[in-house]
Design a protein around this motif. Structure first.
Motif, PDB file in Angstrom:
ATOM      1  N   THR A  26      -9.895   4.234   3.376  1.00 40.76           N
ATOM      2  CA  THR A  26      -9.842   5.389   4.273  1.00 40.76           C
ATOM      3  C   THR A  26     -11.118   6.221   4.205  1.00 40.76           C
ATOM      4  OG1 THR A  26      -8.789   6.732   2.558  1.00 40.76           O
ATOM      5  CG2 THR A  26      -7.329   5.561   4.078  1.00 40.76           C
ATOM      6  N   GLU A  59      -8.233  -4.436  -0.850  1.00 40.81           N
ATOM      7  CA  GLU A  59      -8.942  -4.494   0.434  1.00 40.81           C
ATOM      8  C   GLU A  59      -9.894  -5.687   0.513  1.00 40.81           C
ATOM      9  OE1 GLU A  59      -8.846  -2.300   3.365  1.00 40.81           O
ATOM     10  OE2 GLU A  59      -6.897  -2.018   2.429  1.00 40.81           O
ATOM     11  N   HIS A 102      -5.656   5.627  -1.977  1.00 38.30           N
ATOM     12  CA  HIS A 102      -4.684   5.929  -0.925  1.00 38.30           C
ATOM     13  C   HIS A 102      -4.839   4.988   0.266  1.00 38.30           C
ATOM     14  CE1 HIS A 102      -2.998   8.116   2.516  1.00 38.30           C
ATOM     15  NE2 HIS A 102      -4.208   8.122   3.056  1.00 38.30           N
ATOM     16  N   ASP A 103      -3.733   4.370   0.684  1.00 40.53           N
ATOM     17  CA  ASP A 103      -3.649   3.586   1.911  1.00 40.53           C
ATOM     18  C   ASP A 103      -4.444   2.288   1.890  1.00 40.53           C
ATOM     19  OD1 ASP A 103      -2.197   3.673   4.353  1.00 40.53           O
ATOM     20  OD2 ASP A 103      -4.059   3.941   5.466  1.00 40.53           O
ATOM     21  N   THR A 104      -4.851   1.824   0.714  1.00 39.16           N
ATOM     22  CA  THR A 104      -5.535   0.531   0.640  1.00 39.16           C
ATOM     23  C   THR A 104      -4.520  -0.555   0.271  1.00 39.16           C
ATOM     24  OG1 THR A 104      -6.131   0.924  -1.681  1.00 39.16           O
ATOM     25  CG2 THR A 104      -7.779   1.486  -0.018  1.00 39.16           C
ATOM     26  N   TRP A 105      -4.582  -1.681   0.987  1.00 38.08           N
ATOM     27  CA  TRP A 105      -3.721  -2.811   0.629  1.00 38.08           C
ATOM     28  C   TRP A 105      -4.195  -3.391  -0.701  1.00 38.08           C
ATOM     29  CZ3 TRP A 105       0.750  -3.814   2.820  1.00 38.08           C
ATOM     30  CH2 TRP A 105       0.979  -3.418   4.147  1.00 38.08           C
ATOM     31  N   TYR A 163       4.754   7.561   1.084  1.00 41.22           N
ATOM     32  CA  TYR A 163       5.219   6.348   1.747  1.00 41.22           C
ATOM     33  C   TYR A 163       4.748   5.124   0.979  1.00 41.22           C
ATOM     34  CZ  TYR A 163       0.506   5.846   3.786  1.00 41.22           C
ATOM     35  OH  TYR A 163      -0.837   5.715   3.955  1.00 41.22           O
ATOM     36  N   ARG A 194       0.857  -1.190   0.000  1.00 39.42           N
ATOM     37  CA  ARG A 194       0.000   0.000   0.000  1.00 39.42           C
ATOM     38  C   ARG A 194       0.888   1.233   0.000  1.00 39.42           C
ATOM     39  NH1 ARG A 194      -2.794   0.217   6.067  1.00 39.42           N
ATOM     40  NH2 ARG A 194      -0.844   0.263   7.285  1.00 39.42           N
ATOM     41  N   HIS A 195       0.303   2.360  -0.365  1.00 35.21           N
ATOM     42  CA  HIS A 195       1.084   3.589  -0.453  1.00 35.21           C
ATOM     43  C   HIS A 195       0.178   4.800  -0.349  1.00 35.21           C
ATOM     44  CE1 HIS A 195      -0.328   3.162  -4.603  1.00 35.21           C
ATOM     45  NE2 HIS A 195       0.406   2.068  -4.747  1.00 35.21           N
ATOM     46  N   SER A 196       0.793   5.950  -0.136  1.00 34.27           N
ATOM     47  CA  SER A 196       0.013   7.178   0.022  1.00 34.27           C
ATOM     48  C   SER A 196      -0.565   7.704  -1.286  1.00 34.27           C
ATOM     49  CB  SER A 196       0.853   8.261   0.703  1.00 34.27           C
ATOM     50  OG  SER A 196       2.124   8.386   0.108  1.00 34.27           O
ATOM     51  N   GLU A 212       4.424   0.759   1.788  1.00 42.09           N
ATOM     52  CA  GLU A 212       4.543  -0.302   2.781  1.00 42.09           C
ATOM     53  C   GLU A 212       4.319  -1.653   2.107  1.00 42.09           C
ATOM     54  OE1 GLU A 212       1.793   0.422   5.940  1.00 42.09           O
ATOM     55  OE2 GLU A 212       2.711   2.338   6.510  1.00 42.09           O
TER      56      GLU A 212
END
Length: 382
Positions: free
Chosen positions: A234, A138, A154-157, A186, A118-120, A188
């Motif tokens: 998010t 997700e 944004h920020d979802t696996w 970022y 995931r990433h921003s 991850e």
């Protein structure tokens, strides 16, 4: 009399050169106009010297051959990613097509699935070839083909791959340069799930939604189910994670006899089905259809665009430069440049996939759009 007036020409220039050198040595920059014809025109120098330029990348001639060469040399064992990122010459070495948008082409070999990350930055994938492209978002496993648009907010696996027996190529667009500029970047890769009270690393997400969840819940426009939560990820992007090509193509076909817009022809925007807004808060996406022989009037907006033809061929005039295009090419249309499109076929439509940072500009109350009439008069459109 000022000190500058007391110095003659040669002494004044020497003093200025010394002043500018001393300012630079202290990590500062001057802002005063001395002579607009020389390097000390600070009105020009205060602006970023790196600006996106009108430019294009050809799929058949350049992108596709390089993708297949990379597939022969880069394996999933050596890298989790195998993508070609487009770099605008005016922004190099920054990886960006226009100032806020990043575009990459990705080839997946048959039956390969990469681990979750995931990433921003927000991202989309548009299928170009292959009917078994895969993205898990997700807990929703999405298989997609040409023209299907898949969101990874944004920020979802999420993880990517190919479930089929043929190669699959897709196009990615991210707001990465914008996120990077805002120091919010970022990535991850340490995906875990809870098992028996412990966090365990997984190479695949567990499926938590039916495979056709997005279409089942959101595939009927104007109808919003109340029996599910729409707060996915998010909560700052469309909860509909896949937009199918057949629905978009049908909508364009239904509209083909409308007058359309003189500057944009027929454009249909992908929107969040729960509120009608753009699918992301930073960027939005369209399919734009030019009917046989159609030509748009010149349009200039401060939103920056990437344009990737999906069907048909033709050319565009961007910033006074002619750019010929064919399916799966990508073209940079920087904000502030005049642009017009021409479908050179008298029989078939041309369909362009367009990405824009328009929502960002609107959120900051900076968005403007101008057009030219048939007589050349400039009118403000937004």
């Amino acid at each position: 009399m000022s000190s500058a007036q007391k110095l003659d020409g040669s002494n004044l220039q020497a003093a200025l050169d010394k002043l500018h050198a001393d300012v630079a040595s202290h990590n500062m920059a001057p802002y005063w106009v001395v002579d607009r014809s020389v390097k000390n025109d600070e009105d020009t120098r205060i602006r970023d010297t790196r600006q996106a330029i009108p430019f294009s990348w050809t799929y058949k001639q350049d992108i596709e051959p390089l993708l297949y060469r990379s597939a022969e040399l880069i394996t999933t064992e050596s890298s989790e990613r195998r993508s070609l990122v487009l770099v605008n010459p005016g922004l190099a070495p920054k990886r960006a097509v226009v100032s806020t948008l990043y575009v990459a082409y990705r080839l997946n070999d048959p039956n390969e699935i990469m681990p979750p990350h995931r990433h921003s930055p927000n991202a989309i994938r548009l299928g170009l070839s292959g009917h078994q492209n895969f993205t898990g978002v997700e807990g929703e496993n999405i298989t997609f083909g040409p023209g299907d648009l898949v969101l990874t907010p944004h920020d979802t696996w999420h993880n990517h791959g190919n479930r089929g027996s043929e190669n699959a190529i897709n196009l990615s667009v991210l707001d990465l340069p914008l996120v990077e500029t805002l120091c919010a970047m970022y990535f991850e890769h340490d995906y875990t799930e809870e098992e028996e009270g412990k966090r365990v690393r997984r190479v695949m997400q567990s499926e938590r939604f039916p495979e056709n969840y997005s279409q089942t819940i959101y595939g009927s426009g104007g109808l919003k189910p109340r029996f599910v939560s729409h707060n996915r990820g998010t909560g700052f992007a469309s909860p509909m994670y896949v937009y199918r090509w057949d629905m978009m193509r049908e909508a364009l076909e239904r509209a083909k006899n409308w007058d359309g817009d003189a500057h944009e022809a027929l454009m249909i925007e992908y929107v969040d089905p729960t509120n009608g807004q753009s699918i992301f808060r930073t960027m939005t996406f369209f399919m734009q259809m030019l009917r046989p022989g159609e030509k748009t009037l010149p349009l200039k907006q401060n939103a920056s665009l990437t344009v990737s033809p999906f069907e048909g061929s033709g050319y565009s005039i961007v910033g006074g430069k002619r750019i010929d295009w064919a399916p799966f090419d990508t073209m940079a249309v920087p904000g502030g440049e005049w642009c017009e499109h021409v479908n050179t076929s008298d029989k078939d439509p041309a369909i362009l996939f367009v990405a824009s940072d328009e929502p960002t500009l609107k959120a900051l109350a900076l968005y403007q759009k101008h057009g030219k009439t048939k007589t050349g008069e400039i009118v403000r459109l937004a």
